[in-house]
Design an enzyme around this catalytic site. Structure first.
Site, mmCIF file in Angstrom:
data_model
loop_
_atom_site.group_PDB
_atom_site.id
_atom_site.type_symbol
_atom_site.label_atom_id
_atom_site.label_comp_id
_atom_site.label_asym_id
_atom_site.label_seq_id
_atom_site.Cartn_x
_atom_site.Cartn_y
_atom_site.Cartn_z
ATOM 1 N N SER A 102 63.184 4.307 -33.941
ATOM 2 C CA SER A 102 63.509 5.151 -35.081
ATOM 3 C C SER A 102 63.902 6.566 -34.618
ATOM 4 O O SER A 102 64.864 6.706 -33.883
ATOM 5 C CB SER A 102 62.334 5.153 -36.071
ATOM 6 N N ASP A 121 66.276 0.264 -33.936
ATOM 7 C CA ASP A 121 66.681 0.742 -35.255
ATOM 8 C C ASP A 121 66.708 2.277 -35.292
ATOM 9 O O ASP A 121 65.927 2.907 -36.014
ATOM 10 C CB ASP A 121 65.757 0.186 -36.351
ATOM 11 N N HIS A 168 62.425 -2.552 -40.497
ATOM 12 C CA HIS A 168 62.559 -1.515 -39.468
ATOM 13 C C HIS A 168 61.838 -1.952 -38.176
ATOM 14 O O HIS A 168 62.391 -1.863 -37.082
ATOM 15 C CB HIS A 168 61.934 -0.235 -40.038
#
Ligand SMILES: *[C@@H]1O[C@H](CO)[C@@H](O)[C@H](O)[C@H]1NC(C)=O
Length: 333
Positions: free
Chosen positions: A186, A210, A271
């Site tokens: 992330s 991601d 995610h």
């Protein structure tokens, strides 16, 4: 709860924004346009984030990297970390760091649990099962526990400090960037991009799980293919928590890259799949993508070109382009 409802109602009325009152409903969210988004922290807590938050007076972003902590794990200490301190050679000499082994640097995202986050535990375990790596878990929760917008603005400093720390570590131990793999989840995916850039693009490999989407599409500090010798991104919640556009030498879009089978409406699950696919790829290597003509084909998940394995630990992995495949809905997918 009552206050939250009032707050949300006010936001909708006061700004005429089309924010959903229902967490988990992302149908109104448009990357680059929407002001508000419900975002899950890594511990699952959903927070309503104002992407336009004014942080002009928040200076901590510029020096955020000074608070980074570097935790070393090896097969000799898989559970209890040893603290490595930038500039302190005895912290290296007194540790289990082995200069002849490859080094993996793991960087978490917007998180309250930091170095102890599930991402770090899952990837560390999978990696130590296959090789006695030096695993350096970066803990930057001093910043990542606060506002999302402040965390976004702190990423360049956090990343640069990581790059300079690893460069010092390699110089001190006569090591080489050719044996370094940076992985980040992330916001951590963009942090490793900045670490790689600070190291002049010398790191053997970067893998972004991601890479964060909100506030990143037009951000020049985002993860980019020039940040290392080989840069791979795995997109699993593209357009919501994750960035949609390709950012690496190779970009994987498993199941089209946006919604993952078995996840239902839980945004965390989609995610998290990015690093779970990576962890699964280490032990089995069964996740193989096929090359796509373009992003449209990748997000449709219908590609039929040359095959390429997702993830894995090969430091000399080289390829380019977009890849997609279908996966199963439970571990190991
Ligand atoms: C350097 O690291 C060692 C741990 O190996 C620690 O005992 C020592 O206090 C550190 N020195 C400084 C100046 O931080």
């Amino acid at each position: 709860m009552k206050h939250l409802v009032v707050f949300v109602a006010c936001i909708s009325l006061c700004y005429g924004s089309t924010i959903s009152r229902i967490p988990y409903d992302y149908s109104h969210y448009v990357d680059g346009e929407s002001r508000f988004i419900w975002m899950p922290r890594d511990d699952g807590e959903l927070v309503l984030v104002d992407l336009w938050e004014d942080i002009n007076n928040r200076r901590e972003s510029k020096t955020a990297g000074a608070s980074n902590l570097y935790w070393l794990y090896t097969r000799r200490n898989p559970e209890e970390y040893q603290l490595l301190i930038h500039g302190n050679e005895s912290s290296i000499i007194n540790s289990n760091f082995q200069a002849d082994k490859p080094t993996i640097v793991q960087v978490h995202g917007w998180s309250t649990t930091g170095g102890n986050s599930v991402f770090n535990r899952v990837t560390k375990k999978a990696l130590l099962e296959v090789e006695d790596y030096n695993i350096i878990v970066v803990d930057w929760r001093a910043i990542s526990t606060g506002s999302y917008v402040v965390s976004v603005n702190a990423v360049p400093s956090v990343g640069e400090s990581i790059g300079l720390f690893v460069d010092w570590l390699l110089t001190t131990t006569d090591g080489s960037w050719n044996k370094v793999h940076l992985i980040g989840f992330s916001l951590g995916a963009h942090a490793i991009g900045n670490a790689g850039r600070a190291a002049g693009g010398r790191a053997a490999r970067l893998t972004g799980f991601d890479p964060a989407g909100p506030l990143w599409r037009l951000n020049s500090n985002r993860l980019a293919s020039s940040n290392g010798q080989y840069v791979e991104a795995i997109h699993t919640n593209a357009g919501v928590m994750g960035i949609l556009i390709p950012v690496g030498d190779v970009d994987f879009y498993p199941n089209g890259g946006a919604l993952q089978p078995g996840c239902g409406a839980d945004p965390n699950c989609h995610h998290d799949r990015a690093y779970e696919f990576f962890a699964a790829s280490i032990s089995t290597g069964h996740l193989v993508g096929q090359k796509c003509e373009d992003l449209t084909e990748a997000t449709a998940g219908r590609c039929s070109g040359t095959p390429l394995s997702l993830g894995g630990t090969d430091l000399n992995k080289r390829a380019s382009g977009l890849y997609a495949m279908r996966t199963g809905d439970t571990w190991p997918f």
